[in-house]
Design a protein around this motif. Structure first.
Motif, PDB file in Angstrom:
ATOM      1  N   LEU A   1       0.504  -1.276  -0.136  1.00 19.33           N
ATOM      2  CA  LEU A   1       0.551  -0.002   0.160  1.00 19.33           C
ATOM      3  C   LEU A   1       1.240   1.448  -0.569  1.00 19.33           C
ATOM      4  CD1 LEU A   1      -2.881  -0.940   2.475  1.00 19.33           C
ATOM      5  CD2 LEU A   1      -3.044  -1.027   0.058  1.00 19.33           C
ATOM      6  N   TRP A   2       1.952   1.047   0.624  1.00 21.91           N
ATOM      7  CA  TRP A   2       3.233   2.329   1.098  1.00 21.91           C
ATOM      8  C   TRP A   2       3.535   2.815  -0.503  1.00 21.91           C
ATOM      9  CZ3 TRP A   2       8.622   2.446   3.686  1.00 21.91           C
ATOM     10  CH2 TRP A   2       8.569   2.878   3.982  1.00 21.91           C
ATOM     11  N   HIS A   3       4.009   1.701  -1.060  1.00 21.11           N
ATOM     12  CA  HIS A   3       4.866   1.565  -2.301  1.00 21.11           C
ATOM     13  C   HIS A   3       3.456   2.054  -3.476  1.00 21.11           C
ATOM     14  CE1 HIS A   3       8.277  -0.922  -1.280  1.00 21.11           C
ATOM     15  NE2 HIS A   3       8.426   0.241  -1.070  1.00 21.11           N
ATOM     16  N   THR A   4       2.981   1.680  -3.304  1.00 19.74           N
ATOM     17  CA  THR A   4       1.810   1.942  -4.617  1.00 19.74           C
ATOM     18  C   THR A   4       1.330   3.630  -4.326  1.00 19.74           C
ATOM     19  OG1 THR A   4       0.239  -0.410  -4.698  1.00 19.74           O
ATOM     20  CG2 THR A   4      -0.786   1.802  -5.271  1.00 19.74           C
ATOM     21  N   ALA A   5       0.921   3.757  -3.134  1.00 20.03           N
ATOM     22  CA  ALA A   5       0.583   5.571  -2.918  1.00 20.03           C
ATOM     23  C   ALA A   5       1.833   6.025  -3.311  1.00 20.03           C
ATOM     24  CB  ALA A   5       0.086   5.730  -1.316  1.00 20.03           C
ATOM     25  N   ALA A   6       3.116   5.779  -2.828  1.00 23.18           N
ATOM     26  CA  ALA A   6       3.872   6.548  -3.294  1.00 23.18           C
ATOM     27  C   ALA A   6       4.566   7.311  -5.005  1.00 23.18           C
ATOM     28  CB  ALA A   6       5.588   5.619  -2.794  1.00 23.18           C
ATOM     29  N   SER A   7       3.692   5.893  -6.379  1.00 24.64           N
ATOM     30  CA  SER A   7       3.994   5.833  -6.901  1.00 24.64           C
ATOM     31  C   SER A   7       2.935   7.008  -7.810  1.00 24.64           C
ATOM     32  CB  SER A   7       3.433   4.586  -7.679  1.00 24.64           C
ATOM     33  OG  SER A   7       1.506   4.902  -7.009  1.00 24.64           O
TER      34      SER A   7
END
Length: 329
Positions: free
Chosen positions: A57-63
């Motif tokens: 979820l963190w990496h997806t939000a950061a994209s």
């Protein structure tokens, strides 16, 4: 798909998470947990299944919001609600004291785990500083849909329209907020990322193990080929813009029987627009059957902790209960 199935099982209708945290008790109120995040570029081989979900979820939000890479903590919570139950409009925040400004997450996220009922999430452009809404966005429920937004924005959940598709249907969502500074929520009983600091689950609790149990690990080569998570540039029907978020609402206006004698005003701020962030608004909604509050006294769908005028034993005509403590989401 594996992560979605994992969270659907951990938060399913019969999952111990709900009963062991007394989720349906009017006295429970809002509760959340937090984990410390590893370095953004850290791998996932040493993470348990739930930590891998949070990292994804963190990496997806950061994209979409690169600034969230600076987050050091993730706070998370979950809700399961029947079709007619919304969630009052609110900010995600913590307060460091009466003289300090509220702190907000860098990014707040909503993951729809099941979406057979219930209404959309409404996100507005209003902040504590702006105090005015000029536009909003609706995110309709859709299984495996992830909504990411600025953690300082005012938002809520609208009740579902029409009858429920099934009596047992629930709108199941998982929320994760990413913070640069400690949000001071209780640590997840399964422990933070650093293994040396991982506490053992509290005696008698079984739900933490349902979050951390083994989940298939994708092969390293497949992960390498997939690369970082990407979101489509546009997703039709995923976000619906709302040009006019508010409608003028008037409190009940008394009718004068005689020129010199008028009936006493009824309800908070009678004859003027209602403050939807004020506790007095409950006195207007309690009889509407809108889904914001259930009809029976003491069965508030907002998990108010027994302090709103519907649940409070002190409530009654002309009385307004004290605001609920900790009910910030």
């Amino acid at each position: 798909p594996d992560m979605l199935a994992h969270m659907q099982a951990a938060l399913g209708p019969s999952a111990p998470f709900w009963t062991e945290n007394a989720y349906d008790s009017p006295g429970t109120g809002f509760f959340s947990f937090q984990d410390r995040l590893p370095a953004f570029t850290a791998g996932s081989s040493d993470l348990n299944s739930f930590q891998r979900v949070l990292q994804h979820l963190w990496h997806t939000a950061a994209s979409q919001v690169p600034a969230v890479k600076e987050a050091r903590f993730v706070e998370w919570w979950a809700h399961t609600r029947p079709h007619s139950s919304g969630h009052k409009i609110h900010f995600d925040y913590v307060s460091d004291g009466p003289e300090s400004n509220p702190r907000h997450p860098l990014v707040s996220t909503v993951t729809f785990l099941t979406a057979g009922c219930g209404g959309p999430t409404l996100i507005t452009d209003q902040t504590v500083a702006s105090e005015r809404t000029t536009r909003g966005w609706l995110v309709p429920p859709q299984p495996n849909r992830l909504a990411c937004f600025d953690g300082s924005l005012l938002h809520c959940v609208l009740p579902g329209a029409g009858p429920s598709p099934a009596e047992e249907a629930r709108r199941l969502t998982f929320m994760a907020a990413f913070w640069e500074a400690d949000p001071r929520a209780p640590p997840f009983p399964g422990g933070p990322v650093a293994k040396a600091q991982r506490p053992r689950p509290a005696a008698g609790l079984t739900w933490p193990s349902t979050f951390t149990r083994a989940m298939p690990q994708p092969p390293a080569e497949a992960q390498k080929r997939a690369g970082p998570p990407q979101l489509p540039a546009s997703a039709p029907h995923a976000v619906l813009p709302v040009a006019e978020v508010w409608e003028p609402v008037q409190g009940p206006t008394p009718k004068a029987k005689k020129p010199k004698k008028t009936a006493a005003p009824k309800g908070p701020r009678a004859g003027v627009g209602l403050d939807l962030l004020g506790d007095g608004v409950f006195l207007h909604f309690d009889a509407l059957g809108s889904g914001l509050l259930t009809a029976k006294k003491g069965e508030c769908s907002l998990n108010c902790g027994g302090t709103c005028p519907i649940c409070s034993p002190e409530s009654g005509p002309g009385k307004t209960a004290a605001p609920a403590g900790g009910g910030r989401k």
